[in-house]
Design an enzyme around this catalytic site. Sequence first.
Site, short mmCIF file in Angstrom:
data_model
loop_
_atom_site.label_atom_id
_atom_site.label_comp_id
_atom_site.label_asym_id
_atom_site.label_seq_id
_atom_site.Cartn_x
_atom_site.Cartn_y
_atom_site.Cartn_z
N LYS A 247 0.84 -1.21 0.00
CA LYS A 247 0.00 0.00 0.00
C LYS A 247 0.87 1.26 0.00
CE LYS A 247 -1.79 1.55 4.00
NZ LYS A 247 -1.47 2.95 4.27
N ASN A 248 1.93 1.25 0.80
CA ASN A 248 2.71 2.48 0.99
C ASN A 248 3.75 2.71 -0.11
OD1 ASN A 248 1.10 2.90 3.14
ND2 ASN A 248 2.63 2.41 4.69
N CYS B 264 -5.45 11.92 11.87
CA CYS B 264 -6.24 10.70 12.01
C CYS B 264 -6.04 10.24 13.45
CB CYS B 264 -5.81 9.66 11.01
SG CYS B 264 -4.10 9.23 11.21
N ARG C 292 -0.50 14.60 12.58
CA ARG C 292 -0.01 14.39 11.20
C ARG C 292 0.26 15.73 10.49
NH1 ARG C 292 -1.54 9.12 9.81
NH2 ARG C 292 0.15 9.14 8.30
N ASP D 168 4.19 0.75 12.00
CA ASP D 168 2.95 0.13 11.50
C ASP D 168 2.76 -1.27 12.04
OD1 ASP D 168 3.11 1.70 8.21
OD2 ASP D 168 2.55 2.44 10.18
N ARG E 187 -8.77 -0.67 4.47
CA ARG E 187 -7.95 0.36 3.81
C ARG E 187 -6.60 -0.21 3.41
NH1 ARG E 187 -8.41 6.35 5.89
NH2 ARG E 187 -7.05 6.39 4.08
C1 EPZ Z 1 3.93 7.04 6.20
O1 EPZ Z 1 3.14 8.06 6.77
C2 EPZ Z 1 3.03 5.82 6.09
N1 EPZ Z 1 1.92 6.10 5.19
C3 EPZ Z 1 2.52 5.43 7.47
O2 EPZ Z 1 1.74 4.24 7.33
C4 EPZ Z 1 3.71 5.13 8.36
O3 EPZ Z 1 3.25 4.85 9.67
C5 EPZ Z 1 4.65 6.33 8.40
O4 EPZ Z 1 5.04 6.70 7.05
C6 EPZ Z 1 5.93 6.06 9.19
O5 EPZ Z 1 6.58 4.97 8.64
C7 EPZ Z 1 2.13 6.04 3.84
O6 EPZ Z 1 3.23 5.80 3.39
C8 EPZ Z 1 0.94 6.26 2.99
P1 EPZ Z 1 5.96 10.42 8.36
P2 EPZ Z 1 3.71 9.58 6.83
O7 EPZ Z 1 5.85 11.66 7.56
O8 EPZ Z 1 4.42 9.89 5.59
C9 EPZ Z 1 5.86 13.73 11.71
C10 EPZ Z 1 -0.11 2.83 7.63
O9 EPZ Z 1 -0.65 2.32 8.63
N2 EPZ Z 1 5.82 14.70 10.60
O10 EPZ Z 1 7.20 9.59 8.29
O11 EPZ Z 1 2.59 10.46 7.25
C11 EPZ Z 1 4.56 12.96 11.84
O12 EPZ Z 1 3.62 13.69 12.61
C12 EPZ Z 1 0.34 4.27 7.66
O13 EPZ Z 1 0.12 2.22 6.54
C13 EPZ Z 1 5.95 16.06 10.87
O14 EPZ Z 1 6.10 16.45 12.02
O15 EPZ Z 1 4.74 9.44 8.04
C14 EPZ Z 1 4.98 11.69 12.54
O16 EPZ Z 1 5.04 11.93 13.94
C15 EPZ Z 1 0.07 4.93 9.01
N3 EPZ Z 1 5.89 16.95 9.85
C16 EPZ Z 1 6.40 11.46 12.01
O17 EPZ Z 1 6.82 12.70 11.43
C17 EPZ Z 1 5.72 16.56 8.55
O18 EPZ Z 1 5.69 17.42 7.63
C18 EPZ Z 1 6.47 10.39 10.93
O19 EPZ Z 1 5.63 10.79 9.90
C19 EPZ Z 1 5.58 15.18 8.28
C20 EPZ Z 1 5.64 14.27 9.32
#
Ligand code: EPZ
Length: 417
Positions: free
Chosen positions: A22-23, A118, A123, A306, A398
């Site tokens: 998915k990711n 979410c 996020r 995850d 999802r």
């Molecule tokens: C991706 O989300 C994945 N989703 C998530 O999978 C996964 O948990 C996550 O990466 C971490 O591996 C997809 O790829 C579609 P991040 P993403 O940006 O990109 C903070 C699932 O269950 N952050 O690495 O949103 C954020 O709040 C989903 O399949 C900022 O502060 O993750 C979080 O605490 C859930 N500012 C941390 O970084 C930003 O601009 C990691 O988020 C962006 C992120």
Amino acid sequence: MTKFVIKGGKKLEGTLPIKGAKNSMLPIMAAAVLSSSREDIELQNIPAIVDMQVMTKILQSLGAKAKFAQNTLWINVRDLQNYTITEELMQEMRSSIFLMGPLLARFGKVRVTYPGGCSIGPRPIDLHLKGLEALGARIREENGYITASAPRLHGTEIHLDYPSVGATENLIMAAVLARGKTLIYNAAKEPEIVDLQNFLNALGADVRGAGTETLRIRGVESVGRCTYRIIPDRIVAGTYLMAAAITGGRLLLEQIIPEHLDAVVAKMKEAGVELVATADSLEVVSSDLRAVETLHTLPYPGFPTDLQAPMMALLTLARGESKVTESIFEARFRHVDELKRLRAQINVEGRTALIRGVEKLSGAEVQATDLRAGAALVLVGLAAEGQTVVHNIKHIDRGYERIEEDLGKIGAEIYRV
Ligand code: EPZ
């Protein structure tokens, strides 16, 4: 509302193939927007999950054509003419934010709203916006919409404050058509980013370094089309391995990339699960569950956030006391209260949960609060005595393609009603 009814106590036994990630699929579907080809882009090994349907709907709202059959998706972007994603679509799926970079690169303009937070935390998208500004975009916020515009993006150096997966992917895609070279430091190293790089290069882009913390993107004038097979889903694979382990069963997963699960396999072995790996398969042979002293979720190659909830499900039956720390998201313990309804013994202090293993769990009615929490509830339902009913299973759909069929194939008594 549909739910899963699970009769616990059956040992899972058998073999399962694992579908596409998915990711990987979500950023790659967004990246198709960059193509100036009039022909279809063909994506193979695409899972039939709700997030694929939502991203398809978003692409169609922009003017793209899309067709899905037998886990293959054909996308045609020749008539793309819209660069605004509606509030309603943004709220439906947070990953719509992945379209910012490609739309800005294609049209020089993009309008989105803040993606919904979410149930695992606020996020934010500050790292996405900061990176786009560094690439030359002018960002304005007016009545809830964020508008980014740039006649043409230019190469630059970006130092990410945090190795955000989504920000890394969005900025790679924005840089593909920028003028000149872009360097991204402290980039996320997830396998899905390597998959995105390989897809972009198959379109004709010039991206290097994915899988390391420094990426180099040399801007090109345009990119075309390709046929591309996405990597298997390491999170679905990990979830199924844990389903076998929690039931004391035996499960062979084929067509996977075992090294994508190195941290997960190591932690499961520490928890008393016997696992055997070959070049493209992993097998749970037997389990004698014992507590793990500590588990920290970390950016790749560390233990993936995850799989924190599914692993916690496993640990509820592991002799001794385990400590789980969720270092990535602020609020990713929503499954704890639900697990306690099945008699699990868990105490949460801030970002750390202490799990004391119990002899047995008893079936109960529980609510899925998010995708991976829902998967964790299915896992404990498989092991609990009696019947467990998991509500709100749209969260699970999802990211898992008909999970009840896969688990049913290997002996689980689980029904969608
Ligand atoms: C991706 O989300 C994945 N989703 C998530 O999978 C996964 O948990 C996550 O990466 C971490 O591996 C997809 O790829 C579609 P991040 P993403 O940006 O990109 C903070 C699932 O269950 N952050 O690495 O949103 C954020 O709040 C989903 O399949 C900022 O502060 O993750 C979080 O605490 C859930 N500012 C941390 O970084 C930003 O601009 C990691 O988020 C962006 C992120």
